[in-house]
Design an enzyme around this catalytic site. Structure first.
Site, PDB file in Angstrom:
ATOM      1  N   ASP A   7      60.823  60.843  20.176  1.00  0.00           N
ATOM      2  CA  ASP A   7      60.983  61.944  19.315  1.00  0.00           C
ATOM      3  C   ASP A   7      62.481  61.355  18.805  1.00  0.00           C
ATOM      4  OD1 ASP A   7      61.487  64.027  17.693  1.00  0.00           O
ATOM      5  OD2 ASP A   7      61.951  65.491  19.337  1.00  0.00           O
ATOM      6  N   GLU A  68      57.535  60.065  16.472  1.00  0.00           N
ATOM      7  CA  GLU A  68      57.320  61.253  15.391  1.00  0.00           C
ATOM      8  C   GLU A  68      57.713  60.811  13.976  1.00  0.00           C
ATOM      9  OE1 GLU A  68      58.407  65.226  16.527  1.00  0.00           O
ATOM     10  OE2 GLU A  68      59.586  65.507  14.688  1.00  0.00           O
ATOM     11  N   ASP A 141      63.545  68.150  22.975  1.00  0.00           N
ATOM     12  CA  ASP A 141      63.303  66.816  22.602  1.00  0.00           C
ATOM     13  C   ASP A 141      62.603  66.062  23.597  1.00  0.00           C
ATOM     14  OD1 ASP A 141      65.636  66.630  20.168  1.00  0.00           O
ATOM     15  OD2 ASP A 141      66.160  67.836  21.984  1.00  0.00           O
TER      16      ASP A 141
END
Lengths: 175, 175
Positions: A7, A68, A141
């Site tokens: 991420d 992501e 996260d």
């Protein structure tokens, strides 16, 4: 199949490694967050992120990387740093010839919770259940990175099954 | 002082190397464009850009790197690739401990033409004159990379002179 989920971010970059395959339980290998100092030069922060992420890749030797997909939305200033940060796992994967997939936040949420609009608490809760963890991964996260890796195993698996079905059908047609 | 200017992009990344200093004429060392195939995977394109840009850095050994600062404006899709591409020269500089500066397009235009809103033809024309070239550098991305390098020498030089003036004054105060 071992997947590294990332991420991306300069302030907090979530990193999660998951082992799994279709029809077998997923297993947590490692999870964490890479942080770089807000006051540092952006190039220094990118380089620090790269140095740490390379260590994750070397240590865990993933078969695939899931990142992501970054969208430009509200926070334009922050999005530049996030886009630059996403280049780091992309380069790490390409350098090693590892397959890389970009999943959108709603794809990840839908894969993990069944709802593309799930909130962070729901994602964390489902990640904790899917990986049968005693403690929920923190911060968000880190949970997001694991959700990315889970999403990748399941979507990748589905794609593989589709590919296998197509291959089987083609083979059947030829016979 | 040798400056590598980079106008980041995945489809066309302008690269220009200029030697110069305050009070001495600027000299073109090298100029070119790194291209990556539009149909390739974004991670592959980033890696191809990195591989070529690293060769530029190794070959020309710049003292500093100047990169165009990317802004999110109209083309949101393109901006993500450009932001990711800008991570490549940032990482190249940080890895070697080279000073890196990000200049905005209007800063570069103002430095080279005296007008922050100059068009591409004016920038190319002034770059050609400043570097006393027989032929205008093409495409515009290559001229922009040279303009970045020129801007950096001149702005860096001004900062250095200011720093020298401050240092001289402080030394004077102490006496």
């Amino acid at each position: 199949m071992r997947v590294l989920g990332v991420d991306p971010g300069l302030t907090r970059c979530g990193v999660g490694v998951v082992d799994g395959g279709i029809g077998q339980p997923l297993r947590l290998v490692a999870v964490g967050v890479i942080r770089t100092p807000v006051d540092d030069d952006p190039a220094q922060r990118l380089f620090a992120l790269q140095t740490e992420l390379e260590q994750w890749v070397e240590r865990h030797q993933p078969d695939a990387v899931a990142v992501e997909r970054v969208f430009a939305k509200a926070n334009i200033k922050g999005i530049m740093g996030t886009a630059q940060a996403s280049a780091v796992p992309m380069l790490a994967a390409a350098r090693r010839g590892l397959p890389l997939a970009m999943h959108t936040p709603s794809e990840v949420k839908a894969a993990v919770t069944g709802n593309g609009r799930a909130d962070k608490a729901q994602v964390t809760s489902m990640v904790t259940r899917i990986l049968r963890l005693d403690v929920a991964p923190k911060p968000a996260d880190a949970a997001d990175a694991l959700a990315l890796a889970i999403c990748h195993v399941w979507r990748g698996g589905a794609q593989d099954r589709l590919a296998q079905a197509v291959a089987r059908q083609r083979a059947g047609v030829r016979r």
